[in-house]
Design a protein around this motif. Structure first.
Motif, PDB file in Angstrom:
ATOM      1  N   PRO A 118     -42.396  33.442  14.365  1.00  0.00           N
ATOM      2  CA  PRO A 118     -40.944  33.466  14.547  1.00  0.00           C
ATOM      3  C   PRO A 118     -40.217  33.103  13.257  1.00  0.00           C
ATOM      4  CG  PRO A 118     -42.001  32.063  16.187  1.00  0.00           C
ATOM      5  CD  PRO A 118     -43.031  32.435  15.194  1.00  0.00           C
ATOM      6  N   CYS A 119     -38.951  33.455  13.195  1.00  0.00           N
ATOM      7  CA  CYS A 119     -38.142  33.207  12.006  1.00  0.00           C
ATOM      8  C   CYS A 119     -36.805  32.604  12.433  1.00  0.00           C
ATOM      9  CB  CYS A 119     -37.912  34.528  11.279  1.00  0.00           C
ATOM     10  SG  CYS A 119     -36.946  34.363   9.782  1.00  0.00           S
TER      11      CYS A 119
ATOM     12  N   ILE B 246     -33.014  32.063  11.634  1.00  0.00           N
ATOM     13  CA  ILE B 246     -31.940  32.669  10.845  1.00  0.00           C
ATOM     14  C   ILE B 246     -30.887  31.588  10.604  1.00  0.00           C
ATOM     15  CG2 ILE B 246     -30.216  34.501  10.710  1.00  0.00           C
ATOM     16  CD1 ILE B 246     -33.098  35.546  10.928  1.00  0.00           C
TER      17      ILE B 246
ATOM     18  N   ALA C 119     -42.296  38.555  13.488  1.00  0.00           N
ATOM     19  CA  ALA C 119     -42.109  37.985  14.826  1.00  0.00           C
ATOM     20  C   ALA C 119     -43.102  38.598  15.810  1.00  0.00           C
ATOM     21  CB  ALA C 119     -40.677  38.199  15.296  1.00  0.00           C
TER      22      ALA C 119
ATOM     23  N   TRP D 213     -41.142  35.694  23.840  1.00  0.00           N
ATOM     24  CA  TRP D 213     -39.919  35.431  24.597  1.00  0.00           C
ATOM     25  C   TRP D 213     -40.189  35.499  26.093  1.00  0.00           C
ATOM     26  CZ3 TRP D 213     -37.275  38.577  28.023  1.00  0.00           C
ATOM     27  CH2 TRP D 213     -36.090  38.036  28.502  1.00  0.00           C
TER      28      TRP D 213
ATOM     29  N   ALA E 169     -31.886  38.242   6.038  1.00  0.00           N
ATOM     30  CA  ALA E 169     -32.458  38.783   7.270  1.00  0.00           C
ATOM     31  C   ALA E 169     -31.933  40.188   7.543  1.00  0.00           C
ATOM     32  CB  ALA E 169     -32.149  37.865   8.444  1.00  0.00           C
TER      33      ALA E 169
ATOM     34  N   LEU F   9     -34.591  43.168   7.875  1.00  0.00           N
ATOM     35  CA  LEU F   9     -34.740  43.036   9.321  1.00  0.00           C
ATOM     36  C   LEU F   9     -36.062  43.598   9.826  1.00  0.00           C
ATOM     37  CD1 LEU F   9     -33.559  42.088  11.980  1.00  0.00           C
ATOM     38  CD2 LEU F   9     -32.399  44.288  12.174  1.00  0.00           C
TER      39      LEU F   9
ATOM     40  N   VAL G 248     -35.624  34.555  15.691  1.00  0.00           N
ATOM     41  CA  VAL G 248     -36.186  35.865  16.018  1.00  0.00           C
ATOM     42  C   VAL G 248     -37.644  35.628  16.370  1.00  0.00           C
ATOM     43  CG1 VAL G 248     -36.736  38.172  15.173  1.00  0.00           C
ATOM     44  CG2 VAL G 248     -34.629  37.053  14.439  1.00  0.00           C
TER      45      VAL G 248
ATOM     46  N   VAL H 240     -38.738  41.089   9.158  1.00  0.00           N
ATOM     47  CA  VAL H 240     -38.555  39.911  10.012  1.00  0.00           C
ATOM     48  C   VAL H 240     -39.084  40.206  11.410  1.00  0.00           C
ATOM     49  CG1 VAL H 240     -36.825  38.433  11.124  1.00  0.00           C
ATOM     50  CG2 VAL H 240     -36.618  38.989   8.693  1.00  0.00           C
ATOM     51  N   ILE H 241     -38.785  41.375  11.934  1.00  0.00           N
ATOM     52  CA  ILE H 241     -39.261  41.765  13.266  1.00  0.00           C
ATOM     53  C   ILE H 241     -40.773  41.933  13.274  1.00  0.00           C
ATOM     54  CG2 ILE H 241     -39.230  43.629  14.983  1.00  0.00           C
ATOM     55  CD1 ILE H 241     -36.220  43.890  14.358  1.00  0.00           C
TER      56      ILE H 241
END
Length: 79
Positions: free
Chosen positions: A25-26, A28, A20, A44, A9, A13, A38, A16-17
């Protein structure tokens, strides 16, 4: 939901973002155990606005007659 090790990750990163933000979502993991999730900011915000079941119960307009007496022998809470 995708799971990714912490070291991977860190290395990816930005990807991953991006995932998301697109609604994927991921999780970790560290040493095989889930440690964090994430997710996109919009998701959120949506989740943070959902009240807990306890808060919903506390906000319910109940009268003393609305709650039946307990049957298990524990003390009854007065409303």
């Amino acid at each position: 939901m995708q799971q990714i090790q912490l070291r991977d990750a860190k290395a990816t990163l930005s990807a991953v973002i991006d995932q998301a933000r697109q609604g994927e979502p991921c999780i970790i993991t560290r040493h095989g155990r889930p440690e964090a999730v994430v997710l996109g900011f919009d998701e959120w915000q949506r989740l943070s606005q959902v009240p807990s079941f306890g808060r919903l119960l506390m906000a319910a307009p109940l009268d003393a007659d609305d709650v039946p007496p307990r049957q298990d022998g524990l003390r009854q809470v007065e409303l």
